[in-house]
Design a protein around this motif. Structure first.
Motif, PDB file in Angstrom:
ATOM      1  N   PHE A  78      -8.781   6.101   0.356  1.00  0.00           N
ATOM      2  CA  PHE A  78      -8.607   7.546   0.250  1.00  0.00           C
ATOM      3  C   PHE A  78      -7.787   7.945  -0.980  1.00  0.00           C
ATOM      4  CE2 PHE A  78      -9.754   7.398   4.772  1.00  0.00           C
ATOM      5  CZ  PHE A  78     -10.636   8.464   4.828  1.00  0.00           C
ATOM      6  N   GLY A  79      -6.765   7.171  -1.310  1.00  0.00           N
ATOM      7  CA  GLY A  79      -5.961   7.498  -2.476  1.00  0.00           C
ATOM      8  C   GLY A  79      -6.787   7.531  -3.748  1.00  0.00           C
ATOM      9  N   GLY A 135       0.418   1.773  -9.641  1.00  0.00           N
ATOM     10  CA  GLY A 135      -0.957   1.292  -9.547  1.00  0.00           C
ATOM     11  C   GLY A 135      -1.439   1.125  -8.127  1.00  0.00           C
ATOM     12  N   ASN A 136      -0.578   1.437  -7.158  1.00  0.00           N
ATOM     13  CA  ASN A 136      -0.939   1.306  -5.750  1.00  0.00           C
ATOM     14  C   ASN A 136      -1.811   2.481  -5.316  1.00  0.00           C
ATOM     15  OD1 ASN A 136      -0.088   1.747  -2.627  1.00  0.00           O
ATOM     16  ND2 ASN A 136       0.024  -0.413  -3.182  1.00  0.00           N
ATOM     17  N   ILE A 137      -2.676   2.260  -4.325  1.00  0.00           N
ATOM     18  CA  ILE A 137      -3.593   3.318  -3.897  1.00  0.00           C
ATOM     19  C   ILE A 137      -3.052   4.135  -2.719  1.00  0.00           C
ATOM     20  CG2 ILE A 137      -5.598   2.001  -4.673  1.00  0.00           C
ATOM     21  CD1 ILE A 137      -6.201   1.408  -1.698  1.00  0.00           C
ATOM     22  N   GLY A 138      -1.801   3.909  -2.334  1.00  0.00           N
ATOM     23  CA  GLY A 138      -1.235   4.588  -1.172  1.00  0.00           C
ATOM     24  C   GLY A 138      -0.651   5.953  -1.477  1.00  0.00           C
ATOM     25  N   ALA A 139      -0.117   6.587  -0.429  1.00  0.00           N
ATOM     26  CA  ALA A 139       0.379   7.957  -0.521  1.00  0.00           C
ATOM     27  C   ALA A 139       1.596   8.091  -1.425  1.00  0.00           C
ATOM     28  CB  ALA A 139       0.707   8.482   0.877  1.00  0.00           C
ATOM     29  N   THR A 150      -3.977  11.698   1.152  1.00  0.00           N
ATOM     30  CA  THR A 150      -4.005  10.236   1.200  1.00  0.00           C
ATOM     31  C   THR A 150      -3.275   9.717   2.432  1.00  0.00           C
ATOM     32  OG1 THR A 150      -4.078  10.104  -1.225  1.00  0.00           O
ATOM     33  CG2 THR A 150      -3.368   8.131  -0.031  1.00  0.00           C
ATOM     34  N   LEU A 151      -2.117  10.305   2.708  1.00  0.00           N
ATOM     35  CA  LEU A 151      -1.345   9.921   3.890  1.00  0.00           C
ATOM     36  C   LEU A 151      -2.153  10.138   5.167  1.00  0.00           C
ATOM     37  CD1 LEU A 151       1.272   9.164   5.394  1.00  0.00           C
ATOM     38  CD2 LEU A 151       1.977  11.545   5.176  1.00  0.00           C
ATOM     39  N   ILE A 152      -2.751  11.328   5.283  1.00  0.00           N
ATOM     40  CA  ILE A 152      -3.535  11.649   6.488  1.00  0.00           C
ATOM     41  C   ILE A 152      -4.755  10.749   6.597  1.00  0.00           C
ATOM     42  CG2 ILE A 152      -4.937  13.423   7.598  1.00  0.00           C
ATOM     43  CD1 ILE A 152      -2.994  15.504   6.449  1.00  0.00           C
ATOM     44  N   GLY A 153      -5.459  10.562   5.480  1.00  0.00           N
ATOM     45  CA  GLY A 153      -6.668   9.733   5.499  1.00  0.00           C
ATOM     46  C   GLY A 153      -6.381   8.288   5.853  1.00  0.00           C
ATOM     47  N   ASP A 154      -5.330   7.732   5.246  1.00  0.00           N
ATOM     48  CA  ASP A 154      -4.990   6.329   5.522  1.00  0.00           C
ATOM     49  C   ASP A 154      -4.507   6.143   6.962  1.00  0.00           C
ATOM     50  OD1 ASP A 154      -5.706   5.568   3.008  1.00  0.00           O
ATOM     51  OD2 ASP A 154      -3.673   5.433   2.214  1.00  0.00           O
ATOM     52  N   SER A 180       1.007   3.892   5.845  1.00  0.00           N
ATOM     53  CA  SER A 180       0.317   5.024   6.467  1.00  0.00           C
ATOM     54  C   SER A 180      -0.669   4.550   7.534  1.00  0.00           C
ATOM     55  CB  SER A 180      -0.418   5.849   5.406  1.00  0.00           C
ATOM     56  OG  SER A 180       0.484   6.384   4.469  1.00  0.00           O
ATOM     57  N   THR A 181      -1.399   3.495   7.227  1.00  0.00           N
ATOM     58  CA  THR A 181      -2.357   2.947   8.195  1.00  0.00           C
ATOM     59  C   THR A 181      -1.629   2.404   9.417  1.00  0.00           C
ATOM     60  OG1 THR A 181      -3.849   2.379   6.375  1.00  0.00           O
ATOM     61  CG2 THR A 181      -4.258   1.315   8.492  1.00  0.00           C
ATOM     62  N   PHE A 182      -0.477   1.804   9.209  1.00  0.00           N
ATOM     63  CA  PHE A 182       0.346   1.301  10.306  1.00  0.00           C
ATOM     64  C   PHE A 182       0.780   2.445  11.220  1.00  0.00           C
ATOM     65  CE2 PHE A 182       4.556  -0.572  11.751  1.00  0.00           C
ATOM     66  CZ  PHE A 182       3.995  -1.523  12.578  1.00  0.00           C
ATOM     67  N   ILE A 183       1.141   3.576  10.627  1.00  0.00           N
ATOM     68  CA  ILE A 183       1.531   4.745  11.423  1.00  0.00           C
ATOM     69  C   ILE A 183       0.368   5.207  12.290  1.00  0.00           C
ATOM     70  CG2 ILE A 183       2.170   7.180  11.295  1.00  0.00           C
ATOM     71  CD1 ILE A 183       3.751   6.509   8.757  1.00  0.00           C
ATOM     72  N   GLY A 184      -0.824   5.304  11.690  1.00  0.00           N
ATOM     73  CA  GLY A 184      -1.993   5.725  12.459  1.00  0.00           C
ATOM     74  C   GLY A 184      -2.309   4.784  13.596  1.00  0.00           C
ATOM     75  N   ILE A 185      -2.188   3.487  13.340  1.00  0.00           N
ATOM     76  CA  ILE A 185      -2.423   2.476  14.369  1.00  0.00           C
ATOM     77  C   ILE A 185      -1.437   2.644  15.519  1.00  0.00           C
ATOM     78  CG2 ILE A 185      -2.191   0.005  14.852  1.00  0.00           C
ATOM     79  CD1 ILE A 185      -3.427  -0.484  12.050  1.00  0.00           C
ATOM     80  N   LEU A 186      -0.167   2.816  15.189  1.00  0.00           N
ATOM     81  CA  LEU A 186       0.853   2.967  16.227  1.00  0.00           C
ATOM     82  C   LEU A 186       0.622   4.223  17.056  1.00  0.00           C
ATOM     83  CD1 LEU A 186       4.099   1.963  14.284  1.00  0.00           C
ATOM     84  CD2 LEU A 186       2.870   0.617  15.993  1.00  0.00           C
ATOM     85  N   LEU A 187       0.282   5.324  16.396  1.00  0.00           N
ATOM     86  CA  LEU A 187       0.048   6.572  17.127  1.00  0.00           C
ATOM     87  C   LEU A 187      -1.123   6.437  18.090  1.00  0.00           C
ATOM     88  CD1 LEU A 187       0.598   9.188  14.267  1.00  0.00           C
ATOM     89  CD2 LEU A 187       2.098   8.767  16.237  1.00  0.00           C
TER      90      LEU A 187
END
Length: 214
Positions: free
Chosen positions: A29-30, A48-52, A67-71, A123-130
């Motif tokens: 997403f980033g 160079g990272n693709i994260g938020a 990016t945060l929401i998508g990841d 960000s993906t870790f947050i989504g997984i936990l939620l």
């Protein structure tokens, strides 16, 4: 937990769930949002990272928020789809949702489309936990926010919040998720190894500080 025979019989479905999680997690997403906003290739910006966190260095906070929401969403969706499949097929929900989570996390860290060079997974870790157990997801976010407010380091905030996640899971009696939590935390620390080195040397960028070297 399923017996050995049950696990062998369920292996094809478990592999499908793992693969589906990987494909969802590998959506960059980033990169997509940065290009869509006309800001170029995010891999040529900042770290160079693709994260938020790096998306915020483009100067466009909406790209960073997207990016945060998508990841986060791709991790949550992978877990939720696995939960639905488990209920409809009679599969073991813990195994299926955990494998989907692992697949999504690996997809984000090592996306095949980008030469296996992805984000750092927060960000993906947050989504997984939620999706797995939302109170722990909220505790992660609260811990991140507190450390960020005090130290002003995004990476340190993520590392502290991640380290406490298995503790939160155990504290809230989610023992069936502790093993997965420990595994994902180890992967987060591996992905943040350069950040850890910079934190120890005092050269890590603070929140809001632009990073010029890619």
């Amino acid at each position: 937990m399923p017996t050995e025979i049950d696990l062998m019989a369920a292996t094809p479905l478990l592999l499908v769930v793992l693969a589906l999680g990987y494909l969802l997690g590998s959506i960059p997403f980033g990169l997509l949002l940065t290009k869509a906003a006309g800001l170029g290739d995010i891999r040529d910006i900042g770290s160079g990272n693709i994260g938020a966190t790096n998306a915020l260095r483009t100067g466009n906070r909406w790209v960073a928020i997207g990016t945060l929401i998508g990841d986060a969403a791709k991790g949550a969706v992978a877990v939720l789809i696995a939960g639905v499949l488990a209920s409809r097929t009679g599969g073991d929900a813990t195994w299926m949702m955990s494998l989907a989570a692992l697949g999504a996390f690996l997809g984000h860290l090592f996306p095949v489309w980008l030469g296996f060079k992805g984000g750092k997974g927060v960000s993906t870790f947050i989504g997984i936990l939620l999706a797995l157990y939302w109170p722990v997801g909220l505790l992660f976010c609260a811990t991140w926010a507190i450390v960020a407010a005090v130290a002003r380091y995004s990476s340190l905030s993520a590392l502290v919040a991640a380290l406490l996640t298995p503790v939160y899971l155990a504290w809230l009696d989610q023992w069936h998720l502790v093993g997965l939590g420990v595994l994902l935390v180890i992967l987060i620390y591996i992905a943040h190894r350069d950040n850890i080195s910079r934190l120890l040397s005092g050269t890590e960028s603070r929140i809001g500080q632009k990073k010029t070297e890619a």
